[in-house]
Write a protein that holds these residues in place. Sequence first.
Motif, PDB file in Angstrom:
ATOM      1  N   ALA A  88     -21.868  17.738   5.459  1.00 13.10           N
ATOM      2  CA  ALA A  88     -22.100  17.769   6.638  1.00 13.10           C
ATOM      3  C   ALA A  88     -21.978  18.833   7.632  1.00 13.10           C
ATOM      4  O   ALA A  88     -22.597  19.064   8.488  1.00 13.10           O
ATOM      5  N   ASN A  89     -20.905  19.564   7.323  1.00 20.99           N
ATOM      6  CA  ASN A  89     -20.627  20.829   7.967  1.00 20.99           C
ATOM      7  C   ASN A  89     -21.696  21.870   8.062  1.00 20.99           C
ATOM      8  O   ASN A  89     -22.088  22.275   6.874  1.00 20.99           O
ATOM      9  N   PRO A  90     -22.207  22.483   9.133  1.00 16.38           N
ATOM     10  CA  PRO A  90     -23.249  23.780   9.025  1.00 16.38           C
ATOM     11  C   PRO A  90     -22.539  24.735   8.022  1.00 16.38           C
ATOM     12  O   PRO A  90     -21.300  24.887   7.870  1.00 16.38           O
ATOM     13  N   PRO A  91     -23.675  25.883   7.711  1.00 14.02           N
ATOM     14  CA  PRO A  91     -23.037  26.761   7.015  1.00 14.02           C
ATOM     15  C   PRO A  91     -21.886  27.680   7.849  1.00 14.02           C
ATOM     16  O   PRO A  91     -22.097  27.720   9.040  1.00 14.02           O
ATOM     17  N   VAL A  92     -20.873  28.134   7.057  1.00  8.28           N
ATOM     18  CA  VAL A  92     -19.817  28.981   7.786  1.00  8.28           C
ATOM     19  C   VAL A  92     -20.387  30.230   8.221  1.00  8.28           C
ATOM     20  O   VAL A  92     -19.715  30.872   9.280  1.00  8.28           O
ATOM     21  N   SER A  93     -21.523  30.772   7.929  1.00  2.95           N
ATOM     22  CA  SER A  93     -22.273  31.952   8.311  1.00  2.95           C
ATOM     23  C   SER A  93     -22.309  31.769   9.701  1.00  2.95           C
ATOM     24  O   SER A  93     -22.703  32.750  10.381  1.00  2.95           O
ATOM     25  N   GLU A  94     -22.620  30.543  10.279  1.00  2.00           N
ATOM     26  CA  GLU A  94     -22.936  30.119  11.640  1.00  2.00           C
ATOM     27  C   GLU A  94     -21.837  30.283  12.605  1.00  2.00           C
ATOM     28  O   GLU A  94     -21.937  29.825  13.884  1.00  2.00           O
ATOM     29  N   SER A  95     -20.676  30.238  11.991  1.00  2.00           N
ATOM     30  CA  SER A  95     -19.270  30.048  12.742  1.00  2.00           C
ATOM     31  C   SER A  95     -19.042  31.411  13.665  1.00  2.00           C
ATOM     32  O   SER A  95     -19.209  32.428  12.987  1.00  2.00           O
ATOM     33  N   PRO A  96     -18.301  31.137  14.709  1.00  2.00           N
ATOM     34  CA  PRO A  96     -17.908  32.420  15.351  1.00  2.00           C
ATOM     35  C   PRO A  96     -16.679  33.235  14.732  1.00  2.00           C
ATOM     36  O   PRO A  96     -16.519  34.349  14.958  1.00  2.00           O
ATOM     37  N   TRP A  97     -16.223  32.202  13.521  1.00  2.00           N
ATOM     38  CA  TRP A  97     -15.032  32.858  12.791  1.00  2.00           C
ATOM     39  C   TRP A  97     -15.685  33.136  11.397  1.00  2.00           C
ATOM     40  O   TRP A  97     -14.954  32.964  10.374  1.00  2.00           O
ATOM     41  N   ALA A  98     -16.954  33.511  11.203  1.00  2.00           N
ATOM     42  CA  ALA A  98     -17.457  33.833   9.940  1.00  2.00           C
ATOM     43  C   ALA A  98     -16.785  34.752   9.040  1.00  2.00           C
ATOM     44  O   ALA A  98     -16.492  34.421   7.711  1.00  2.00           O
ATOM     45  N   GLN A  99     -16.186  35.530   9.630  1.00  2.00           N
ATOM     46  CA  GLN A  99     -15.272  36.904   8.880  1.00  2.00           C
ATOM     47  C   GLN A  99     -14.259  36.221   8.281  1.00  2.00           C
ATOM     48  O   GLN A  99     -13.721  36.595   7.207  1.00  2.00           O
TER      49      GLN A  99
END
Length: 337
Positions: A88-99
Amino acid sequence: MTDRASGAPGSPLRGAALLGALALLATGCGARVEGSADEARTVTVNRCGEEVEYTTPRRAVVYEGGSADKMFALGLTEHVHGYVLPPANPPVSESPWAQEYEEVEFLSDDLLNRELVVDAEADFVLAGWNSGFSDERGITPEILDDLGIQSFMHTESCYNYPGHPERMPPFEALYADLERLGAVFGVEQEAAELVEGYKERVAAVREQAPEGEPVPVFLYDSGTDQPFTAGSQVPPNDIIRFAGGENIFADLDERWTQVGWESVVQARPEVIIILDYGDQPAEDKIEFLKSSPATAELPAVVEEDFFVLDYNEGISGPRNIDGLEKFAEYLRELRAD
């Protein structure tokens, strides 16, 4: 948010002076710090109405984006061993904390379970009640306590946690989590500054809220026979009301809950928030609302007044503030038309 089968929500101190500063700061968020420069740091922090003693964790396992975001926002990446992220969670690449996600281990795309936590040699688990922790799946704070593994629950989810319930408005619960985690990990000052910044952003939104009667808003999470929506005990309720709207189910003293389509029709929402999952795209939900006889004539559907809220902006976490600002801008523009 409750779990679904598909996936969906001590270190030594450096001197007596630092110890005194930590104790003073911890007092402000209801924590008690103990220890000395030669001892492991321990602190007593509220966990869903229960006073729990923590030593500073080094191998945290976090469940879902909201948990990871809280840790990353506090600058605690080095304390996180890995994360569990259901579909259900969107890809972590879209997160402000992707790094930050890249710097820790991806452990599983399944639901949180005891075996995973034990195999990861975790010393701390961060999740929500019925969103990670679960009696049915045999992973609860009590079970982890018996295994010598520390745990912390999102305060927002404490509302229906058996035995030690705690209740506070969703955004207040977010602030409490950041302050309490700050105490657990010894970053009280960082937590205080983070919370202060979030409160300032929320206050700015509320000052700009459109005048007049609040816009009736329906949050559509999922479901066709019966819709799954947000009651008063989850972040979207605060997002809606702070932006100048009114959750049509704000009178339901629930978290995420099922309702009947008849209630939605009677409320005649003028805006519909679509919660966007990684595995249940917003476009599909909008198409259903347009094609269903029960909802096709709702004012929001006729006018196509849909607002898409990212999954991680809807579950408890720092991105609630981003979701609020985006929805508030949407309402202001809608009222200006």
